[in-house]
Design a protein around this motif. Structure first.
Motif, mmCIF file in Angstrom:
data_model
loop_
_atom_site.group_PDB
_atom_site.id
_atom_site.type_symbol
_atom_site.label_atom_id
_atom_site.label_comp_id
_atom_site.label_asym_id
_atom_site.label_seq_id
_atom_site.Cartn_x
_atom_site.Cartn_y
_atom_site.Cartn_z
ATOM 1 N N ARG A 77 1.415 5.163 15.400
ATOM 2 C CA ARG A 77 0.218 5.903 14.293
ATOM 3 C C ARG A 77 -0.381 7.092 15.202
ATOM 4 O O ARG A 77 -0.578 8.227 14.696
ATOM 5 C CB ARG A 77 -0.794 4.924 14.008
ATOM 6 C CG ARG A 77 -1.827 5.484 13.054
ATOM 7 C CD ARG A 77 -1.059 5.688 11.736
ATOM 8 N NE ARG A 77 -2.180 6.364 10.882
ATOM 9 C CZ ARG A 77 -2.619 7.482 10.884
ATOM 10 N NH1 ARG A 77 -1.906 8.458 11.708
ATOM 11 N NH2 ARG A 77 -3.524 8.002 9.793
ATOM 12 N N PRO A 137 -0.494 4.918 5.874
ATOM 13 C CA PRO A 137 -0.316 5.420 4.515
ATOM 14 C C PRO A 137 0.387 4.628 3.603
ATOM 15 O O PRO A 137 0.432 4.855 2.185
ATOM 16 C CB PRO A 137 0.467 6.879 4.838
ATOM 17 C CG PRO A 137 1.116 6.529 5.998
ATOM 18 C CD PRO A 137 0.278 5.661 6.944
ATOM 19 N N VAL A 146 3.326 8.542 0.514
ATOM 20 C CA VAL A 146 4.380 9.078 1.420
ATOM 21 C C VAL A 146 5.700 8.342 0.963
ATOM 22 O O VAL A 146 6.707 8.793 1.251
ATOM 23 C CB VAL A 146 3.983 8.325 2.680
ATOM 24 C CG1 VAL A 146 3.946 6.753 2.899
ATOM 25 C CG2 VAL A 146 4.899 8.974 3.840
ATOM 26 N N LYS A 188 0.843 -1.199 -0.089
ATOM 27 C CA LYS A 188 -0.152 0.023 0.131
ATOM 28 C C LYS A 188 0.926 1.196 0.051
ATOM 29 O O LYS A 188 2.033 1.212 0.655
ATOM 30 C CB LYS A 188 -0.824 0.100 1.295
ATOM 31 C CG LYS A 188 -1.911 1.202 1.319
ATOM 32 C CD LYS A 188 -2.494 1.191 2.644
ATOM 33 C CE LYS A 188 -3.552 2.499 2.973
ATOM 34 N NZ LYS A 188 -4.398 2.482 4.016
ATOM 35 N N ASN A 189 0.515 2.225 -0.789
ATOM 36 C CA ASN A 189 1.254 3.321 -0.654
ATOM 37 C C ASN A 189 0.234 4.627 -1.132
ATOM 38 O O ASN A 189 -0.167 4.782 -2.278
ATOM 39 C CB ASN A 189 2.478 3.701 -1.687
ATOM 40 C CG ASN A 189 3.254 4.615 -1.600
ATOM 41 O OD1 ASN A 189 3.280 5.195 -0.460
ATOM 42 N ND2 ASN A 189 4.086 4.801 -2.635
ATOM 43 N N ASP A 190 -0.036 5.563 -0.150
ATOM 44 C CA ASP A 190 -0.647 6.702 -0.377
ATOM 45 C C ASP A 190 -0.050 8.099 -0.708
ATOM 46 O O ASP A 190 -0.368 8.978 -0.630
ATOM 47 C CB ASP A 190 -1.522 7.086 0.792
ATOM 48 C CG ASP A 190 -2.550 6.075 1.074
ATOM 49 O OD1 ASP A 190 -2.880 5.163 0.201
ATOM 50 O OD2 ASP A 190 -3.295 5.854 2.004
ATOM 51 N N ASP A 247 -5.653 2.980 8.453
ATOM 52 C CA ASP A 247 -5.061 4.340 8.586
ATOM 53 C C ASP A 247 -3.412 4.488 8.446
ATOM 54 O O ASP A 247 -2.924 5.265 8.993
ATOM 55 C CB ASP A 247 -5.565 4.585 9.984
ATOM 56 C CG ASP A 247 -4.969 3.623 11.094
ATOM 57 O OD1 ASP A 247 -4.605 2.494 10.641
ATOM 58 O OD2 ASP A 247 -5.076 3.874 12.177
ATOM 59 N N ASN A 297 1.958 9.830 9.809
ATOM 60 C CA ASN A 297 2.941 9.346 8.748
ATOM 61 C C ASN A 297 3.798 8.216 9.221
ATOM 62 O O ASN A 297 4.992 8.316 9.211
ATOM 63 C CB ASN A 297 4.129 10.490 8.229
ATOM 64 C CG ASN A 297 3.341 11.458 7.279
ATOM 65 O OD1 ASN A 297 2.109 11.175 6.762
ATOM 66 N ND2 ASN A 297 3.811 12.638 7.072
#
Length: 955
Positions: free
Chosen positions: A610, A634, A358, A354-356, A632, A615
């Protein structure tokens, strides 16, 4: 030796074919010498100038158990690379180091017991780290690449001789020597056999090792599948090596045979050629073989067959042709190329889940790194000893600068207080011999493990602060401030004497058990409680009459792990939490996991990080999948334990020096409730793995993200002869050079039987610069789309439409098209001519497959002797049948119905005293003269512990 001067004996003549040389050598061996060859440690035959030989050298991801060697990522990590070229090069490096180490130490063997080809059907399997994938196609592709590297590329001589583990259907450590895997024919052929078959057919495999478990009620070490399937896949002589202790298990734990002579003979006749039992002591196996010969259970010809297979491997390894062996002078060991390859493999194994946005991290990022694996480079049971090592923390220091990285391990720091008011105290390392410290005075952990000359822990007025790590399920490790783990040696004393938890029985794990107003400390390895006496801290003696009273400790927490995390994370730009497992604890050989969840201590640490800093990036370093809430977070990454370069590789991926392109080799499920029973091997009926799973996974098979983006286009397909040609293009639409793993799947659109939701046909990992485009072309044999037809008892290509799916994972499909294939139309089962074999069912509930006899065939029985249901679909009764016969053994009832209707016949067996293999034929007419005409589904109900082998019908 020259052409003019031939050798004095034909078996020494390199001009002759191996088969003729083996014939000659066999003719010169005595019966006693042949008998000795059947043990793992084959003695020398000095009168013929033949050296001693042993089967077996562990080399799963580097040379293991023989000291320092290059350590590559775990096998499941190599599977995550989806890169056959890379894995072939890893196998090549491992085989070169095997040869180089052999030149220094004759204990290093050239018959390597690798790779593990067992499919990762169930993620709670303790040995998940040893396999490549849950998918047979990917597993066989990676295993084939590794064996090709191990074998070498000379047409005649092999660098090493790989043996595949563990034949067959082996995915549980719980009761692994007594549990039986119930594997129906479709699962057997389409799933479990397939990975082995395609690897063997590729031609770089020297043999297999049977697994400890039973399949369909029969131990793998006497399996007819060795003869019926394995040996039909190649013209090479395959060597079958038993697993350690398994020959004895046939009598002592499985109780399958009454005597060891019977068991040994049955194993030899089934195809076992080398017995791994009783360590280096061959006397018991030799005595059993001799006993079997004396009783007429074996003949010398049977021994010749086994010895021939062993000699075939030895000749291929160049043992008898040292002057012509191209690998005899291999000296490549810990070379710059091998070190670079270890790093490349570790980088390619990292999966970005997963990578939003960041990641990747800028150079000036302030990083807080926390977690109990942040400064660890963990090894597993099949690792070699590290020559070099790189932890995530060290990698981040090197890549970003130590001044930009803050670290907190995030584990609880505790004192253990006794009833007398004293505290556990760890003597400093210099209290022991000087050899504990290296040349510069630094603690040398490798010299500590297993030592008994270090002073034991004591009770003192001032205690030692210990790092307490809860690995889940209440299993703890305790570590001194200088990094030494508390461990229990053979004398029972507790010392800070291990660099890491490890060993066949881990001596570094404990449990805290509430007791009165405090806790007892139980040592897991011995099962005994810790006591404190005048001679130091030790585990209580086993004899109750002399047992020391267990100490009741008060646990004083000096600092909670969450507090340490908050201290370093609030001011950081990014927090990196490194979580996961220790490969020797709660999920390893001999021990399955019980849950997909992260240990509670690690979940608390993750929540604390978190909460302190949004971040927060999670880097999971583990031998298996987890189920966790990533909503939740990132960014999330996963890698298997990555060997000696793990930390450097992770830091380079985080920094964007390398775009991640690893892909998940198995499904990550969202919850334990998604899993079948550990011993349920029916992947079709229980809808297991990505092939059949109908739920929503946490992350699907083949998933993995990149720092680049890719577009797919131009999917085309055509059939030429027996080959399906498929091509499509990929374009890097991002702004960084990156790898993409293109995956091609298929789905039968309208199958007559349950088929996979989608099934991997081919894949390719490619590197593309920004804006670059490439066309990928695949040639897929049409037999890859066949299924095992129960009605015909063979493979069949079903005609009709097949969807082709191209994309970045099993669920991320970018392109699709449909191809119409010719095939052989389905036909109902000709039950009047062939009847029904009991195990050839289409559906079942409450039924398990068992052995029809000890040597061959399957039968079915109600699980635990209760009630089971069987369905056989599309049975053709032609002009009609009025009578049914059943071949059964034991006591019970068989009831028959058609299409789920009323019972038409009831057959009762009362032969309860005749044994499980004493079959009798029972017959009955259908009720009221009923006539079964045309095609029907046959339903059978089994009551009681009887075994059903076959069903017949007549007019």
């Amino acid at each position: 030796m020259t052409a003019q001067t031939p050798p004095t004996t034909p078996f020494r003549d390199p001009r002759l074919p191996f088969a003729k040389r083996i014939d000659d050598l066999l003719s010169r061996l005595t019966l006693d010498e042949k008998t000795g060859f059947l043990h793992q440690f084959t003695p020398a035959v000095e009168r013929l100038g033949i050296a001693a030989f042993r089967t077996g050298q562990e080399a799963l991801h580097g040379v293991a158990w023989m000291g320092p060697a290059t350590v590559f990522p775990q096998a499941v990590g190599l599977g995550a690379t989806w890169n056959t070229d890379l894995v072939r090069r890893v196998g090549e490096a491992v085989s070169k180091e095997t040869r180089a180490m052999r030149a220094r130490d004759e204990r290093v063997g050239l018959n390597v017991w690798s790779p593990t080809v067992n499919l990762l059907r169930h993620p709670l399997w303790g040995r998940n780290e040893e396999g490549y994938s849950e998918d047979p196609k990917l597993t066989s592709a990676i295993a084939t690449a590794y064996t090709q590297g191990l074998r070498g590329d000379h047409p005649t001589y092999w660098r090493t001789a790989p043996v595949l583990k563990h034949w067959l259907a082996h995915n549980n450590e719980t009761d692994r020597a007594t549990a039986s895997s119930s594997v129906r024919p479709r699962v057997l052929h389409e799933y479990d056999l397939r990975a082995f078959r395609e690897t063997v057919e590729a031609g770089a495999t020297a043999g297999v090792m049977p697994a400890y478990n039973l399949v369909n009620g029969r131990p793998n070490h006497v399996s007819p599948y060795l003869r019926e399937h394995l040996r039909t896949w190649t013209d090479e002589e395959l060597l079958v090596c038993s697993d350690a202790g398994a020959p004895t298990n046939l009598v002592d734990s499985e109780h399958y045979f009454d005597t060891h002579e019977e068991a040994t003979a049955a194993a030899v006749l089934a195809g076992v050629d080398s017995f791994t039992d009783h360590g280096t002591d061959s006397s018991q196996i030799v005595a059993r073989v001799q006993g079997a010969l004396d009783r007429g259970l074996l003949t010398e010809a049977d021994l010749d067959t086994a010895v021939r297979r062993q000699l075939s491997v030895r000749f291929r390894l160049g043992e008898f042709d040292p002057r012509y062996d191209p690998y005899a002078d291999t000296s490549d060991f810990d070379t710059p190329a091998h070190r670079a390859l270890a790093q490349e493999a570790a980088e390619q194994a990292i999966v970005l889940l997963k990578n939003d946005g960041v990641l990747p991290l800028a150079q000036d990022t302030r990083i807080a790194v926390v977690g109990l694996l942040a400064d660890e480079c963990k090894l597993d049971w099949y690792s070699g000893t590290l020559i070099h090592r790189s932890t995530p923390l060290e990698g981040l220091y090197e890549r970003f600068g130590a001044e930009r990285v803050e670290f907190a391990e995030g584990v609880d720091r505790v004192l253990l207080k006794t009833r007398e008011g004293t505290f556990l105290h760890v003597p400093e390392a210099q209290d022991a011999t000087d050899e504990v410290r290296g040349a510069e005075g630094a603690l040398d952990p490798a010299l500590l493990a297993g030592r008994t000359d270090l002073p034991p822990l004591t009770a003192a007025a001032v205690g030692t602060e210990l790092a307490l790590v809860d690995w889940g399920e209440g299993v703890l490790t305790l570590r001194a401030p200088d990094g030494r783990y508390l461990s229990v040696a053979e004398d029972g004393h507790v010392r800070a004497s291990a660099d890491q938890p490890g060993g066949w029985i881990v001596q570094e794990t404990f449990r805290l058990e509430p007791h009165e107003n405090g806790h007892l400390l139980r040592h897991v390895g011995t099962g005994r409680h810790v006591s404190v006496g005048a001679d130091g801290v030790k585990v209580a003696a086993g004899n109750p009459e002399i047992a020391d009273a267990p100490e009741i400790f008060t646990l004083i927490t000096v600092e909670r792990g969450e507090d340490a995390v908050r201290r370093v994370t609030s001011e950081a730009d990014v927090v990196l939490v490194v979580a996961g497992n220790d490969p020797h604890i709660n999920g390893r050989e001999t021990e399955d996991r019980t849950t997909l969840r992260l240990p509670a201590q690690q979940e608390r640490l993750l929540r604390a990080a978190r909460a302190a800093n949004p971040n927060t990036v999670l880097a999971l370093t583990s031998a298996y999948p987890y189920a966790l809430d990533t909503a939740d977070l990132p960014a999330v990454l996963w890698t298997a334990h990555g060997g000696q370069a793990a930390g450097t590789a992770l830091a380079r991926v985080l920094a964007g020096d390398v775009s991640p392109a690893g892909r998940l080799p198995q499904t990550w499920y969202a919850d334990d409730a998604d899993l079948p029973g550990l011993l349920d091997y029916d992947v079709i009926g229980s809808r297991q793995t990505y092939l059949y799973f109908e739920g929503t996974p946490l992350f699907p098979f083949g998933h993995g993200l990149s720092y680049a983006t890719f577009s797919y286009g131009g999917l085309s397909s055509r059939v030429e002869g027996e080959t399906l040609h498929v091509s499509f293009t990929i374009t890097n639409t991002g702004d960084v050079t990156a790898d993409e793993v293109a995956q091609l799947y298929t789905r039968a659109v309208d199958p007559v039987v349950p088929r996979p939701r989608r099934e991997l046909l081919a894949h390719r990992r490619v590197t593309l610069a920004p804006g670059a485009e490439t066309e990928l072309a695949f040639e897929v044999p049409l037999r890859s789309l066949e299924f095992w037809d129960l009605a015909q008892g063979r493979w069949r290509l079903e005609p009709g439409p097949y969807e082709l799916l191209a994309g970045a994972s099993s669920e991320d499909v970018r392109l699709r098209t449909t191809v119409l294939l010719d095939g052989e139309p389905s036909a109902p089962r000709p039950v009047l001519e062939r009847g029904l074999d009991g195990a050839d069912f289409d559906d079942q509930s409450g039924v398990e497959i068992v052995d029809r006899t000890k040597t061959a065939g399957d039968a079915v029985t109600a699980a635990e002797g209760r009630t089971g249901e069987l369905v056989y679909r599309a049975c053709d009764f032609g002009a009609g049948a009025t009578r049914v016969t059943v071949s059964v053994a034991g006591e019970g009832v068989v009831e028959l119905a058609l299409n789920g209707g009323p019972t038409l016949a009831t057959l009762t067996s009362d032969a309860s005293d005749s044994g499980p293999y004493a079959y009798t034929t029972l017959g009955a007419g259908f009720v009221a003269g009923f006539v079964a005409e045309g095609v029907h589904d046959v339903h059978l109900r089994l009551r009681g512990p009887l075994r059903l082998a076959h069903v017949g019908f007549s007019g």
